[in-house]
Design a protein around this motif. Structure first.
Motif, PDB file in Angstrom:
ATOM      1  N   ILE A  79       0.849  -1.186   0.000  1.00  0.00           N
ATOM      2  CA  ILE A  79       0.000   0.000   0.000  1.00  0.00           C
ATOM      3  C   ILE A  79       0.885   1.237   0.000  1.00  0.00           C
ATOM      4  CG2 ILE A  79      -1.808   1.281   1.209  1.00  0.00           C
ATOM      5  CD1 ILE A  79      -2.800  -1.410   0.306  1.00  0.00           C
TER       6      ILE A  79
ATOM      7  N   ILE B 182       0.869   5.578   0.236  1.00  0.00           N
ATOM      8  CA  ILE B 182       0.051   6.706   0.700  1.00  0.00           C
ATOM      9  C   ILE B 182       0.868   7.991   0.661  1.00  0.00           C
ATOM     10  CG2 ILE B 182      -1.028   7.735   2.756  1.00  0.00           C
ATOM     11  CD1 ILE B 182      -1.819   4.863   3.566  1.00  0.00           C
TER      12      ILE B 182
ATOM     13  N   VAL C 282     -11.427   3.418   3.052  1.00  0.00           N
ATOM     14  CA  VAL C 282     -11.137   4.705   2.407  1.00  0.00           C
ATOM     15  C   VAL C 282     -12.414   5.544   2.308  1.00  0.00           C
ATOM     16  CG1 VAL C 282     -10.272   5.852   0.335  1.00  0.00           C
ATOM     17  CG2 VAL C 282      -9.211   3.708   1.113  1.00  0.00           C
TER      18      VAL C 282
ATOM     19  N   ALA D 219      -5.337   2.881   7.187  1.00  0.00           N
ATOM     20  CA  ALA D 219      -4.924   1.807   6.278  1.00  0.00           C
ATOM     21  C   ALA D 219      -4.404   0.605   7.054  1.00  0.00           C
ATOM     22  CB  ALA D 219      -3.855   2.317   5.318  1.00  0.00           C
TER      23      ALA D 219
ATOM     24  N   GLU E 291      -6.764  -2.452   6.345  1.00  0.00           N
ATOM     25  CA  GLU E 291      -6.171  -3.530   5.541  1.00  0.00           C
ATOM     26  C   GLU E 291      -5.630  -4.666   6.410  1.00  0.00           C
ATOM     27  OE1 GLU E 291      -6.187  -3.836   2.334  1.00  0.00           O
ATOM     28  OE2 GLU E 291      -6.802  -1.837   1.654  1.00  0.00           O
TER      29      GLU E 291
END
Length: 515
Positions: free
Chosen positions: A124, A126, A169, A251, A255
């Protein structure tokens, strides 16, 4: 986890050290391994170049990201590093998500981790900036997310990664948190008089927000929002870093990173430091306050990792994509040599040169990023040799005030430079994409107005950045040996016991490893 702080000079670690908390930067310095003499050995030191270099373990000569924007001599137009119009924005109806990492031609450490686990585990990325989320996450990421400002105020992604945003999100975007970051003035965290590592708050070297009369605290964020592109204002205040950290924490939880039998990799880039640095410069109260606030954001992020993943169960590195020069007009006020370069005047000068020596003012196709691109068709139509023209220009432009060095592409292709500024120029030169003549200005030179600052050079003020390794696999300590930014990726690969990225040219920082 890889943390990149946009435009962080190494000396921000030492200048503000006595005011950092035990749980933020000091935690990394006291419990991790810090490289005190780490540098970029490439030009240009821009955001996209830095992020690509960190995660590929090689330079633009190999990975292909030669700037943020550059002239494409094949398409005959300027291009942006992550634009990819075959994909769509996921999250709103803007064009902000038409992006991908396709111009980065090598693998990243994040790609290699995915390959080593047969695409198991999660990657991921960001950042507020699209390029700072996309390039570190690599080609195989499960998701990369960046901030869509203006009238949107949402985190978005690209159809390169997904068809719809994950629930976590959407929940973050719908929570009104993004409004809360702009709901109060930017005031100093502590009493203004205690900011002794900065020059006077009111000075002539800083840019203004639209609607301000002086570049001073407090900055009335709620009332400045309308005249500063609405939600985009969050990029240019410390709350943008807080928002990034909060989104990263969402996140980690959303996740369930670090919860499976496979290794996950989260990349985070804090972009607001760069926007603030550009506007105010390294000597400003705003920069000092920004790093004191970022220190608290990092502490909160580390506490989330401790509670969700477990202290000792994760590894991370912290570095920067480049540093920055002091505002040149400020340096000039101190009688330190510093300069401003007017590209428009330089282009006019080039035209007089080509007219004088080759009887044509059509030989120059583009001048950008301190590179000269020749018009190959015109050169050939006049019966000229491109290398001869390029060498003549290099010989002549060195006489132009502001140009310190000039080297042709042919010279960089045929002569290895093992150290110094020409080595950095060579590492940043890509034979396929770069120009025909490469230029180096004087130290402390910018092409902009006399307020605010920037970066991009191969001089130490732009190249010297922190590198700190922390957590599982790393020992405590420091090193004053010179290391290169390209050494991060192979070091992480060694800790993970996986193959390094496919064009890595860095070395393993073995003294940081816990063996």
């Amino acid at each position: 986890m890889g943390i990149v702080i946009d435009q962080m000079r190494y000396d921000y670690l030492t200048r503000f050290a006595d005011r950092y908390s035990e749980d933020g930067f000091q935690r990394l310095l006291q419990e991790g391994f810090s490289l005190e003499n780490a540098h970029y050995s490439l030009i240009p030191t821009y955001t996209a170049v830095g992020h690509a270099t960190i995660f590929t373990g090689t330079s633009p000569s190999d990975h292909g990201i030669i700037s943020n924007n550059w002239y494409d001599k094949y398409a005959k137009k300027e291009i942006y590093c992550v634009d990819d119009f075959q994909y769509q924005t996921i999250g709103n109806d803007s064009n902000d998500g038409k992006k991908s990492p396709h111009r980065m031609l090598t693998t990243t450490i994040t790609d290699q981790l995915h390959l080593s686990q047969n695409m198991k585990g999660k990657i991921i990325g960001i950042a507020i900036k699209d390029r700072s989320a996309i390039l570190p996450a690599g080609h195989t990421a499960n998701g990369a997310y960046w901030f869509s400002g203006s009238n949107f105020g949402q985190w978005v992604s690209s159809s390169f990664y997904m068809d719809a945003l994950p629930n976590w999100v959407n929940e973050f975007n719908n929570s009104n948190k993004n409004d809360s970051y702009l709901s109060h003035p930017w005031e100093t965290l502590y009493d203004l008089n205690t900011y002794t590592q900065s020059i006077a708050d009111n000075n002539a070297f800083e840019d203004l927000f639209a609607g301000e009369q002086t570049p001073t605290f407090p900055h009335d964020v709620p009332n400045l929002k309308k005249n500063n592109d609405n939600y985009s204002l969050i990029k240019a205040i410390p709350a943008g870093n807080t928002m990034t950290a909060d989104f990263a924490k969402a996140a980690i939880i959303g996740e369930q990173l670090g919860k499976s039998e496979f290794t996950d990799f989260l990349t985070i880039s804090f972009s607001s430091t760069d926007y603030i640095g550009h506007q105010y410069g390294p000597a400003s109260v705003e920069i000092e306050d920004t790093y004191l606030r970022l220190d608290k954001d990092l502490a909160d992020l580390f506490q989330t990792l401790d509670s969700e993943v477990g202290k000792g169960n994760y590894s991370l590195f912290l570095t920067a994509d480049h540093a920055a020069v002091h505002v040149p007009s400020y340096l000039q006020s101190l009688k330190i040599p510093a300069h401003y370069f007017r590209q428009k005047d330089f282009i006019a000068y080039l035209s007089t040169l080509t007219q004088k020596y080759f009887q044509s003012d059509q030989l120059i196709e583009n001048v950008s990023n301190y590179q000269i691109f020749l018009n190959q068709l015109v050169v050939e139509s006049l019966g000229l040799d491109k290398n001869t023209v390029a060498q003549k220009l290099a010989d002549e432009v060195i006489n132009y005030d502001g140009i310190y060095k000039a080297v042709t592409a042919r010279t960089l292709q045929t002569n290895p430079f093992s150290e110094g500024i020409l080595n950095s120029l060579q590492n940043g030169y890509n034979q396929k994409f770069s120009g025909d003549v490469m230029l180096v200005p004087y130290p402390a030179t910018l092409s902009r107005g006399k307020t605010g600052t920037s970066h991009g050079s191969g001089y130490s003020y732009d190249t010297h950045v922190p590198i700190i390794f922390y957590g599982n696999g790393f020992k405590k300590g420091t090193s004053a040996k010179k290391y290169d930014i390209i050494d991060i990726a192979p070091t992480i690969a060694n800790v993970l016991q996986i193959e390094a990225p496919n064009s890595t040219t860095g070395k393993v920082v073995s003294e940081a490893l816990q063996k």
